[in-house]
Motif scaffolding. Structure first.
Motif, short mmCIF file in Angstrom:
data_model
loop_
_atom_site.label_atom_id
_atom_site.label_comp_id
_atom_site.label_asym_id
_atom_site.label_seq_id
_atom_site.Cartn_x
_atom_site.Cartn_y
_atom_site.Cartn_z
N SER A 37 0.87 -1.43 -0.01
CA SER A 37 0.21 -0.23 0.15
C SER A 37 0.96 1.29 -0.13
O SER A 37 2.01 1.26 0.76
N THR A 38 0.32 2.28 -0.63
CA THR A 38 1.30 3.52 -0.78
C THR A 38 0.01 4.75 -0.75
O THR A 38 -1.18 4.47 -1.03
N MET A 39 0.43 5.72 -0.30
CA MET A 39 -0.23 7.05 -0.29
C MET A 39 -0.44 7.57 -1.95
O MET A 39 -1.32 8.53 -1.87
N GLU A 40 0.29 7.22 -2.66
CA GLU A 40 0.34 7.80 -4.03
C GLU A 40 0.08 6.73 -4.96
O GLU A 40 0.68 5.51 -4.74
N PRO A 41 -0.59 6.77 -6.05
CA PRO A 41 -0.82 5.82 -6.95
C PRO A 41 0.60 5.26 -7.29
O PRO A 41 1.44 6.20 -7.84
N PRO A 42 0.81 3.78 -7.51
CA PRO A 42 2.11 3.52 -8.01
C PRO A 42 2.22 3.63 -9.52
O PRO A 42 1.33 3.66 -10.14
N ARG A 52 -9.84 4.56 2.30
CA ARG A 52 -9.57 5.86 2.99
C ARG A 52 -9.61 5.73 4.28
O ARG A 52 -10.35 5.18 4.90
N ILE A 60 -7.18 10.33 4.67
CA ILE A 60 -5.90 9.78 3.64
C ILE A 60 -6.19 8.73 2.67
O ILE A 60 -6.46 7.50 3.30
N PHE A 63 -3.64 3.47 -1.64
CA PHE A 63 -3.56 2.80 -2.93
C PHE A 63 -3.00 1.24 -2.64
O PHE A 63 -1.81 0.98 -2.39
#
Length: 197
Positions: A37-42, A52, A60, A63
């Motif tokens: 999981s990341t906070m920005e789309p990979p 969310r 937050i 993704f």
């Protein structure tokens, strides 16, 4: 009756007992073991879903990319084992991920950060607090510190970070198919780490 013993007729024969008929438990880590999981789309990888998380009044987005084969892996090991997730993640995040990832409801128990043992700012997963018989449980985790309190129960896995060619879960499923023959699963874990052949 003869001398205190009763002769069993053919239809009274008892079924043979399996070596160990109690269902054993596999504890699985979540992040970098089942998902990333990341906070920005990979970049260059399709996101499987988004959750969310409400933290301190804000929301937050996270993704989430599932490790290849995760659904098949869960279904396969769920036939022979009780499957639990033991994560150092917060329930606000991890519960949403598990709801979306485990569509077939294979995972029967969820343990979050509040079930971990904190040591110098790091989280260990103490299996003695959640399992009576340590010979009937294993934990799969990409971080060896997580099972440092019971290293014999640990099954290491390579961390998953968006490698869509990854085959680690299929290798693990093969391992779990074979280790059911062991009376004590810790012996199976040793064999996995140090194969004799």
């Amino acid at each position: 009756m003869k001398q205190g013993y009763r002769k069993l007729e053919k239809h009274e024969k008892q079924p043979m007992r399996i070596r160990n008929d109690k269902k054993r438990t596999i504890f699985l880590d979540l992040d970098e073991t089942l998902v990333h999981s990341t906070m920005e789309p990979p970049i260059g990888v399709n996101v499987d879903f988004m959750v969310r998380i409400k933290i301190e009044g804000g929301v937050i987005p996270m993704f989430v990319v599932k490790r290849p084969g995760v659904t098949e892996f869960l279904d396969r090991i769920g036939k022979k084992y009780r499957v639990a997730v033991f994560t150092a993640g917060l329930p606000e995040y991890a519960s949403q991920v598990l709801d979306k990832m485990d569509k077939n409801r294979v995972i029967s128990q969820r343990l979050y950060r509040d079930s971990c043992t904190e040591t110098n700012g790091r989280y260990a997963k103490d299996l003695s607090l959640v399992a009576k018989d340590l010979g009937s449980v294993l934990i799969v985790d990409d971080n060896p510190f997580s099972y440092s309190l019971q290293p014999d129960n640990g099954v290491p896995i390579k961390p998953f970070v968006n490698d869509m060619e990854d085959q680690e879960l299929m290798k693990l499923a093969d391992f779990f198919d074979g280790c059911y023959q062991y009376e004590d699963l810790r012996d199976a874990a040793t064999e996995f780490l140090y194969p004799t052949s």
